[in-house]
Design a protein around this motif. Sequence first.
Motif, PDB file in Angstrom:
ATOM      1  N   THR A 110     100.183 111.228  84.164  1.00 25.56           N
ATOM      2  CA  THR A 110     100.863 110.300  85.058  1.00 25.56           C
ATOM      3  C   THR A 110      99.903 109.810  86.132  1.00 25.56           C
ATOM      4  OG1 THR A 110     102.747 109.915  86.531  1.00 25.56           O
ATOM      5  CG2 THR A 110     101.785 112.113  86.584  1.00 25.56           C
ATOM      6  N   SER A 111     100.041 108.533  86.463  1.00 23.99           N
ATOM      7  CA  SER A 111      99.226 107.990  87.559  1.00 23.99           C
ATOM      8  C   SER A 111     100.071 107.840  88.821  1.00 23.99           C
ATOM      9  CB  SER A 111      98.632 106.640  87.148  1.00 23.99           C
ATOM     10  OG  SER A 111      99.679 105.745  86.824  1.00 23.99           O
ATOM     11  N   SER A 112     101.348 108.226  88.712  1.00 24.89           N
ATOM     12  CA  SER A 112     102.254 108.101  89.848  1.00 24.89           C
ATOM     13  C   SER A 112     102.006 109.205  90.868  1.00 24.89           C
ATOM     14  CB  SER A 112     103.709 108.159  89.378  1.00 24.89           C
ATOM     15  OG  SER A 112     104.577 108.324  90.470  1.00 24.89           O
ATOM     16  N   GLN A 113     101.626 108.814  92.059  1.00 28.01           N
ATOM     17  CA  GLN A 113     101.412 109.804  93.113  1.00 28.01           C
ATOM     18  C   GLN A 113     102.716 110.474  93.513  1.00 28.01           C
ATOM     19  OE1 GLN A 113      99.294 107.773  96.241  1.00 28.01           O
ATOM     20  NE2 GLN A 113      97.321 108.049  95.223  1.00 28.01           N
ATOM     21  N   ALA A 114     103.827 109.723  93.444  1.00 29.65           N
ATOM     22  CA  ALA A 114     105.133 110.285  93.808  1.00 29.65           C
ATOM     23  C   ALA A 114     105.541 111.382  92.819  1.00 29.65           C
ATOM     24  CB  ALA A 114     106.188 109.192  93.845  1.00 29.65           C
ATOM     25  N   GLU A 115     105.335 111.143  91.511  1.00 32.29           N
ATOM     26  CA  GLU A 115     105.668 112.155  90.505  1.00 32.29           C
ATOM     27  C   GLU A 115     104.785 113.385  90.669  1.00 32.29           C
ATOM     28  OE1 GLU A 115     105.240 110.217  86.734  1.00 32.29           O
ATOM     29  OE2 GLU A 115     107.031 108.998  87.019  1.00 32.29           O
ATOM     30  N   THR A 116     103.495 113.155  90.851  1.00 31.77           N
ATOM     31  CA  THR A 116     102.557 114.260  91.023  1.00 31.77           C
ATOM     32  C   THR A 116     102.921 115.089  92.252  1.00 31.77           C
ATOM     33  OG1 THR A 116     100.808 112.954  89.982  1.00 31.77           O
ATOM     34  CG2 THR A 116     100.116 114.849  91.254  1.00 31.77           C
ATOM     35  N   ALA A 117     103.259 114.422  93.355  1.00 30.47           N
ATOM     36  CA  ALA A 117     103.622 115.119  94.588  1.00 30.47           C
ATOM     37  C   ALA A 117     104.906 115.938  94.405  1.00 30.47           C
ATOM     38  CB  ALA A 117     103.780 114.126  95.737  1.00 30.47           C
ATOM     39  N   ALA A 118     105.886 115.380  93.695  1.00 27.93           N
ATOM     40  CA  ALA A 118     107.148 116.097  93.471  1.00 27.93           C
ATOM     41  C   ALA A 118     106.918 117.356  92.644  1.00 27.93           C
ATOM     42  CB  ALA A 118     108.146 115.183  92.770  1.00 27.93           C
ATOM     43  N   ILE A 119     106.095 117.246  91.618  1.00 32.60           N
ATOM     44  CA  ILE A 119     105.801 118.408  90.778  1.00 32.60           C
ATOM     45  C   ILE A 119     105.011 119.443  91.570  1.00 32.60           C
ATOM     46  CG2 ILE A 119     104.552 119.180  88.720  1.00 32.60           C
ATOM     47  CD1 ILE A 119     105.450 116.460  87.449  1.00 32.60           C
ATOM     48  N   MET A 120     104.061 118.982  92.376  1.00 29.36           N
ATOM     49  CA  MET A 120     103.273 119.904  93.198  1.00 29.36           C
ATOM     50  C   MET A 120     104.171 120.666  94.171  1.00 29.36           C
ATOM     51  SD  MET A 120     100.434 121.264  93.954  1.00 29.36           S
ATOM     52  CE  MET A 120      98.939 120.365  93.657  1.00 29.36           C
ATOM     53  N   ARG A 121     105.139 119.972  94.781  1.00 28.33           N
ATOM     54  CA  ARG A 121     106.075 120.643  95.701  1.00 28.33           C
ATOM     55  C   ARG A 121     106.887 121.699  94.948  1.00 28.33           C
ATOM     56  NH1 ARG A 121     106.707 115.460  97.616  1.00 28.33           N
ATOM     57  NH2 ARG A 121     108.619 115.177  96.445  1.00 28.33           N
ATOM     58  N   THR A 122     107.285 121.365  93.718  1.00 29.03           N
ATOM     59  CA  THR A 122     108.056 122.303  92.909  1.00 29.03           C
ATOM     60  C   THR A 122     107.253 123.564  92.631  1.00 29.03           C
ATOM     61  OG1 THR A 122     109.293 120.534  91.840  1.00 29.03           O
ATOM     62  CG2 THR A 122     109.192 122.620  90.670  1.00 29.03           C
ATOM     63  N   LEU A 123     105.974 123.395  92.365  1.00 28.80           N
ATOM     64  CA  LEU A 123     105.133 124.530  91.996  1.00 28.80           C
ATOM     65  C   LEU A 123     104.629 125.327  93.195  1.00 28.80           C
ATOM     66  CD1 LEU A 123     102.978 122.859  89.212  1.00 28.80           C
ATOM     67  CD2 LEU A 123     104.916 124.415  88.912  1.00 28.80           C
ATOM     68  N   LYS A 124     104.308 124.643  94.294  1.00 32.92           N
ATOM     69  CA  LYS A 124     103.644 125.297  95.429  1.00 32.92           C
ATOM     70  C   LYS A 124     104.596 125.851  96.479  1.00 32.92           C
ATOM     71  CE  LYS A 124      99.100 124.767  95.003  1.00 32.92           C
ATOM     72  NZ  LYS A 124      98.119 125.781  95.250  1.00 32.92           N
ATOM     73  N   ARG A 125     105.784 125.335  96.578  1.00 26.51           N
ATOM     74  CA  ARG A 125     106.687 125.760  97.659  1.00 26.51           C
ATOM     75  C   ARG A 125     107.567 126.925  97.246  1.00 26.51           C
ATOM     76  NH1 ARG A 125     108.725 120.334 100.652  1.00 26.51           N
ATOM     77  NH2 ARG A 125     106.730 119.799 101.554  1.00 26.51           N
ATOM     78  N   ARG A 126     106.994 127.879  96.601  1.00 22.89           N
ATOM     79  CA  ARG A 126     107.746 129.075  96.218  1.00 22.89           C
ATOM     80  C   ARG A 126     107.154 130.252  96.965  1.00 22.89           C
ATOM     81  NH1 ARG A 126     106.858 129.927  90.502  1.00 22.89           N
ATOM     82  NH2 ARG A 126     104.932 128.800  90.790  1.00 22.89           N
ATOM     83  N   LEU A 127     107.955 130.899  97.735  1.00 15.55           N
ATOM     84  CA  LEU A 127     107.469 132.035  98.518  1.00 15.55           C
ATOM     85  C   LEU A 127     108.160 133.305  98.060  1.00 15.55           C
ATOM     86  CD1 LEU A 127     107.365 130.475 102.086  1.00 15.55           C
ATOM     87  CD2 LEU A 127     105.490 130.741 100.481  1.00 15.55           C
TER      88      LEU A 127
END
Length: 99
Positions: free
Chosen positions: A52-69
């Motif tokens: 994907t070249s969509s920054q919005a999609e990439t950012a959403a997936i990154m938030r899903t993966l990184k914001r787990r504590l």
Amino acid sequence: ESGAALGVEAITLAQECARKEKIDFYIMSLDITNAFNSGEVDDIMRVVKSITSSQAETAAIMRTLKRRLYLPGVGEIEVEKGLPQGNALSSLIFCVLID
């Protein structure tokens, strides 16, 4: 009805249709050990960015993966490995990873 009950109902209906039409009907189940726990977040993101070249999609997936504590009782740590189980995006990301 639960998702499992609906799944069983759908399979039963498909079996009945296959019998009536006299066609073969097969069901396969695949369980990959630790499938959702094995990928490093950085590796997963490399694959995501390649499709994907969509920054919005990439950012959403990154938030899903990184914001787990994880709170082990001593503090908070960021999870650096795997996909969150139960998250709607996890199954989709996993399919992309094994493709």
